[in-house]
Design a protein around this motif. Sequence first.
Motif, PDB file in Angstrom:
ATOM      1  N   MET A 501      24.474  81.208   0.782  1.00 19.39           N
ATOM      2  CA  MET A 501      24.366  80.374  -0.423  1.00 19.39           C
ATOM      3  C   MET A 501      24.446  78.890  -0.091  1.00 19.39           C
ATOM      4  SD  MET A 501      23.847  82.699  -2.539  1.00 19.39           S
ATOM      5  CE  MET A 501      23.841  81.699  -4.016  1.00 19.39           C
ATOM      6  N   THR A 502      24.162  78.523   1.151  1.00 14.52           N
ATOM      7  CA  THR A 502      24.205  77.116   1.533  1.00 14.52           C
ATOM      8  C   THR A 502      23.175  76.329   0.715  1.00 14.52           C
ATOM      9  OG1 THR A 502      24.846  77.734   3.758  1.00 14.52           O
ATOM     10  CG2 THR A 502      24.006  75.511   3.455  1.00 14.52           C
ATOM     11  N   PRO A 503      23.610  75.350  -0.103  1.00 10.43           N
ATOM     12  CA  PRO A 503      22.660  74.678  -1.009  1.00 10.43           C
ATOM     13  C   PRO A 503      21.896  73.545  -0.343  1.00 10.43           C
ATOM     14  CG  PRO A 503      24.877  73.877  -1.403  1.00 10.43           C
ATOM     15  CD  PRO A 503      24.995  74.902  -0.311  1.00 10.43           C
ATOM     16  N   GLU A 504      22.323  73.054   0.818  1.00  2.00           N
ATOM     17  CA  GLU A 504      21.746  71.856   1.393  1.00  2.00           C
ATOM     18  C   GLU A 504      20.895  72.186   2.616  1.00  2.00           C
ATOM     19  OE1 GLU A 504      25.005  69.364   2.303  1.00  2.00           O
ATOM     20  OE2 GLU A 504      25.516  68.936   0.213  1.00  2.00           O
ATOM     21  N   ASP A 505      20.117  71.177   3.018  1.00  2.00           N
ATOM     22  CA  ASP A 505      19.354  71.296   4.255  1.00  2.00           C
ATOM     23  C   ASP A 505      20.310  71.264   5.444  1.00  2.00           C
ATOM     24  OD1 ASP A 505      17.160  71.185   2.628  1.00  2.00           O
ATOM     25  OD2 ASP A 505      16.802  69.046   2.975  1.00  2.00           O
ATOM     26  N   TYR A 506      19.884  71.895   6.516  1.00  2.00           N
ATOM     27  CA  TYR A 506      20.641  71.777   7.763  1.00  2.00           C
ATOM     28  C   TYR A 506      20.178  70.520   8.471  1.00  2.00           C
ATOM     29  CZ  TYR A 506      21.906  72.393  12.647  1.00  2.00           C
ATOM     30  OH  TYR A 506      22.400  72.196  13.917  1.00  2.00           O
ATOM     31  N   SER A 507      21.111  69.644   8.784  1.00  2.00           N
ATOM     32  CA  SER A 507      20.776  68.387   9.429  1.00  2.00           C
ATOM     33  C   SER A 507      21.773  68.115  10.542  1.00  2.00           C
ATOM     34  CB  SER A 507      20.795  67.233   8.416  1.00  2.00           C
ATOM     35  OG  SER A 507      20.484  66.017   9.050  1.00  2.00           O
ATOM     36  N   VAL A 508      21.256  67.597  11.661  1.00  2.00           N
ATOM     37  CA  VAL A 508      22.111  67.284  12.796  1.00  2.00           C
ATOM     38  C   VAL A 508      21.583  66.020  13.452  1.00  2.00           C
ATOM     39  CG1 VAL A 508      20.735  68.740  14.358  1.00  2.00           C
ATOM     40  CG2 VAL A 508      23.092  68.180  14.941  1.00  2.00           C
ATOM     41  N   SER A 509      22.490  65.179  13.908  1.00  2.00           N
ATOM     42  CA  SER A 509      22.109  63.953  14.599  1.00  2.00           C
ATOM     43  C   SER A 509      22.949  63.823  15.866  1.00  2.00           C
ATOM     44  CB  SER A 509      22.313  62.726  13.701  1.00  2.00           C
ATOM     45  OG  SER A 509      23.672  62.624  13.318  1.00  2.00           O
ATOM     46  N   PHE A 510      22.369  63.194  16.873  1.00  2.00           N
ATOM     47  CA  PHE A 510      23.034  63.043  18.165  1.00  2.00           C
ATOM     48  C   PHE A 510      23.137  61.568  18.516  1.00  2.00           C
ATOM     49  CE2 PHE A 510      21.178  67.265  18.250  1.00  2.00           C
ATOM     50  CZ  PHE A 510      22.201  68.048  18.769  1.00  2.00           C
ATOM     51  N   SER A 511      24.263  61.217  19.100  1.00  2.00           N
ATOM     52  CA  SER A 511      24.515  59.827  19.495  1.00  2.00           C
ATOM     53  C   SER A 511      23.922  59.561  20.869  1.00  2.00           C
ATOM     54  CB  SER A 511      26.017  59.536  19.499  1.00  2.00           C
ATOM     55  OG  SER A 511      26.689  60.449  20.367  1.00  2.00           O
ATOM     56  N   THR A 512      22.623  59.748  20.967  1.00  2.00           N
ATOM     57  CA  THR A 512      21.932  59.526  22.229  1.00  2.00           C
ATOM     58  C   THR A 512      21.231  58.182  22.204  1.00  2.00           C
ATOM     59  OG1 THR A 512      20.016  60.705  21.334  1.00  2.00           O
ATOM     60  CG2 THR A 512      21.568  61.981  22.653  1.00  2.00           C
ATOM     61  N   HIS A 513      20.716  57.787  23.334  1.00  2.00           N
ATOM     62  CA  HIS A 513      19.943  56.548  23.444  1.00  2.00           C
ATOM     63  C   HIS A 513      18.588  56.895  24.054  1.00  2.00           C
ATOM     64  CE1 HIS A 513      23.516  54.161  22.552  1.00  2.00           C
ATOM     65  NE2 HIS A 513      24.179  54.908  23.424  1.00  2.00           N
ATOM     66  N   PRO A 514      17.523  56.870  23.253  1.00  2.00           N
ATOM     67  CA  PRO A 514      17.443  56.520  21.823  1.00  2.00           C
ATOM     68  C   PRO A 514      18.009  57.629  20.927  1.00  2.00           C
ATOM     69  CG  PRO A 514      15.324  57.254  22.623  1.00  2.00           C
ATOM     70  CD  PRO A 514      16.201  57.204  23.828  1.00  2.00           C
ATOM     71  N   PRO A 515      18.236  57.310  19.632  1.00  2.00           N
ATOM     72  CA  PRO A 515      18.826  58.305  18.719  1.00  2.00           C
ATOM     73  C   PRO A 515      17.876  59.455  18.444  1.00  2.00           C
ATOM     74  CG  PRO A 515      18.155  56.336  17.518  1.00  2.00           C
ATOM     75  CD  PRO A 515      18.004  56.012  18.975  1.00  2.00           C
TER      76      PRO A 515
END
Length: 912
Positions: A501-515
């Motif tokens: 029942m997850t209502p939101e999109d799955y999103s992930v971000s990484f602190s890499t260079h470049p982002p």
Amino acid sequence: MEGQTRWLTNQLGQAAESTLFTAYVQMEVLEKSWVPSSFSNPTLPPSLRDLIAISLTTVCAAKHNRSFNCSCLPGHGWNASICLHHDPCHRLNFHPCNYIIFHHPNIGYCQLLPPVPGNLNLNPALPSPGSTLTLAMLLSHEATQLSWYLQPVRKQTPEMLQPGTQVYLSAEHDRVVLTITNVSIDWAGRYACRFVSRGFSWELHQLVKVPLQANDVLRHPRELSVSCNAFSGFQLRCCFPSINLSYAASWSPQYLPNTTALLSRTPGTQCLTLIVPSCPENDTKYTCKVQSPGLDPVSIPISISIIRDQDTTCPQDSLGGDWNVTKAGYVAQIPCPMNRIGMIERHCGAKGVWGPINSSCTDVKLVAMFHRAQLLLAGQGEPKRKVPQLMTQLRKHVAAVSSPSDLLALLDTVKILAQVVTRARIELNCKTLEDFLKATNDLLELDPNSIWAPAQAQVPSVSSAILQAVESLGQSLHPNDHPFYLTLPNVQLQTELLEPMTPEDYSVSFSTHPPLRAKISRHALAELAWKTGHVSITSMVLNKLGHILPMNYGQGLRDLLYAPPGLVLSSSIKDDNQTVTKVEIIMDFGGTEGIPTCVFWDHNLFQGAGAWSKEGCETRMGDTSSTTQCICLHLTSFSILMSPHSVPDNWTLTLLTHVGLGASILALLLCLGVYRIVWRAVVRNKISYFRHVALLNVVLCLLAADTSFLGTSLLSLGPNSSFCLPVTFLCHFFYLAAFFWMLAQALVLGHQLLFVFHQLSKRYVLPIMFVLGYLCPLGFAGTTLGVYLPQGKYVREDTCWLDGKGGAIYTFVGPVLVIVGVNGLVLAMAVVKLLRPSLSEGPQIEKQQALLGVIKALFILMPIFGLTWVLGLAILKDRGNKFSHYLFTVLNTSQVGDKVLIILVTHDHLAK
């Protein structure tokens, strides 16, 4: 205590009948020694005074912590329920239920065992190496909790056997079978079948012996050349493992003068060393024979060659070791340093020049770890217990990597562990996964030039295999350990467990260079099966891996040069332990410059070596000018390829190619028709005959080559088609033949320019032209097929033409460039001949006519001599140059139209 007691059924003595029965009595015997007559003591209860026999069943030893270690005496055993509810004293032996720990006052006793409810048979009695071993258990009663164990010869503890690549288990109503394929000495030892039947735990054993094979015996050296002039003696050694068969080793020929054989033993190994103090008179083959009574000997030969005065030799050298004088054609060997296994070899060339040093020396601990992983995959050991142990040791072993062979051994171990985890469906805890990712981080720090590049030269698929292993193990985290986050310099991991029942999109971000960011929409997640009520998503970024992966490109990516990708994003979804691949994912790569292309790593391309592919991925502009958005319809490892140029419109080039080749084929047919009409008119002398014979063969070769090439393109024959290989060979041969006939034509013209008054003979020149025009290209085409086809580098991945990555294309480009260069010199000679008398002496009108003649000659001779193909160099150098692509396509597909004009113009001059 078990006793047989006579119980008086009539205590008044009125009947003489009696009954025998068995009773179990628990007693404490304080004395260390006792006899059955002690039970005739009148102070004992009447029921114990008539004992006629007594035997012990159980012996217990008291411990300081008020516990007892109890064991059964022969013929007796513990009830299965007792074994289930009490801890054994020793867990690592074959009989965990023999010794049991009890706590006061709850002490059990052993019972009389019934007849053994099964029989264990071995087939064959002495399995040969490489054969199949079968152990069959025939049961007379129903059995449960059946398991198999093996205590190998060189191990103190038994290993549980489970289904693997070599172990197969099967069971029927009254027959249980253990099958082991490709048997070696690793499978020699004591086997046990453990099961529960008739209320007891049973173990049946079988000793299995496996003879040695030649691969089990190590020799040093493999061959040796010695000089009697500077002889100081030599040693030959053969070593073999100690197994449960008795082996004796000897050297032959026997009774060698002044030789000494020494036998040495180390834990698990025996070595027999032959010391030869004097130089043999002739070349000698020494043989180490290892034999067990009743078996054929294992013979390991070592050839000794005597260096004569007239022999070519490589001198003594100290580069990378102490290399003695070696006869040409032989391979010198020196042993590896301490704690390393393998051999260092160096070939002495035919001219007495040393070749490069080849070392297979590998750290002994890495080899041992790889061997343990191999046996685990084969079925020897418990994966759930052994995989975490090996993962814990990985990082320590990465630090020991100092050579390409070390790296290959370690990566093979990682690859095998990934296969074990997948086959056994093991779910790793966060500690085990963290150990593995830390080892992966250290692996990516190894020097790409001195460690990774030589390893990939030996095994091209090694970096692709490690990426596949990281993808597989990264998604094997236990559901209870989600979410899990780990940030390392070269590895970043984020996992999450989603509810249905997850209502939101799955999103992930990484602190890499470049982002770097990734997103999976809730609509895409809603389409999953959700078999277990939740799914796990794993996202991982690998730094520096793009510089290690081979620069292989799939269909549609080979026309440009790309910089190695910096970051690789791996995303995966698991639903009910099943990997989900068909999900749309949106990724934003920052810091992109030039022309970006979204790609993923396809492990199946290039015969398993892997390649970047853009299939199923779409490239879009991101929110900012330096961001690229990738939308892909599957999950795997993704990255961005950057090129300073864009690829020309493939559809336009394809259309131009089809139209140009079609027009070329029609022009060729027209050319043949014109030749049929005007042949006698144009062939007036020997020079014109040679020129037009060459031109006619060029037309025939181009007609065959263009027809084959256009046919594969129109029919969309891919590299997997059975017609692709012969079409590639024919195109290679006929295009080369066309150029060699152009060369023949240019050589005839050059001879005419240099030797004006020398007449050529048809008898000699014509055969030379046919040899040059057909046998030479056939040699090039046949050699290319024989060399590159076995390597899988003959045909391109995307079309029926020579592969450009493996080097096959250069067997076409090289001869063509040489021919074009020679033809260019002849063309320059012709231009000089046209300009010399006219521009220096004649009037202005004659000068203009001379210039027109030069321009006409260039227009006619350039396509005849194939000089327009020089534009191919511009395309190879700058594949993104659109003008070069279009100009090359137009000029060379319409090249033969000029030949028709040549014949028509020639015929027009003759008519005038």
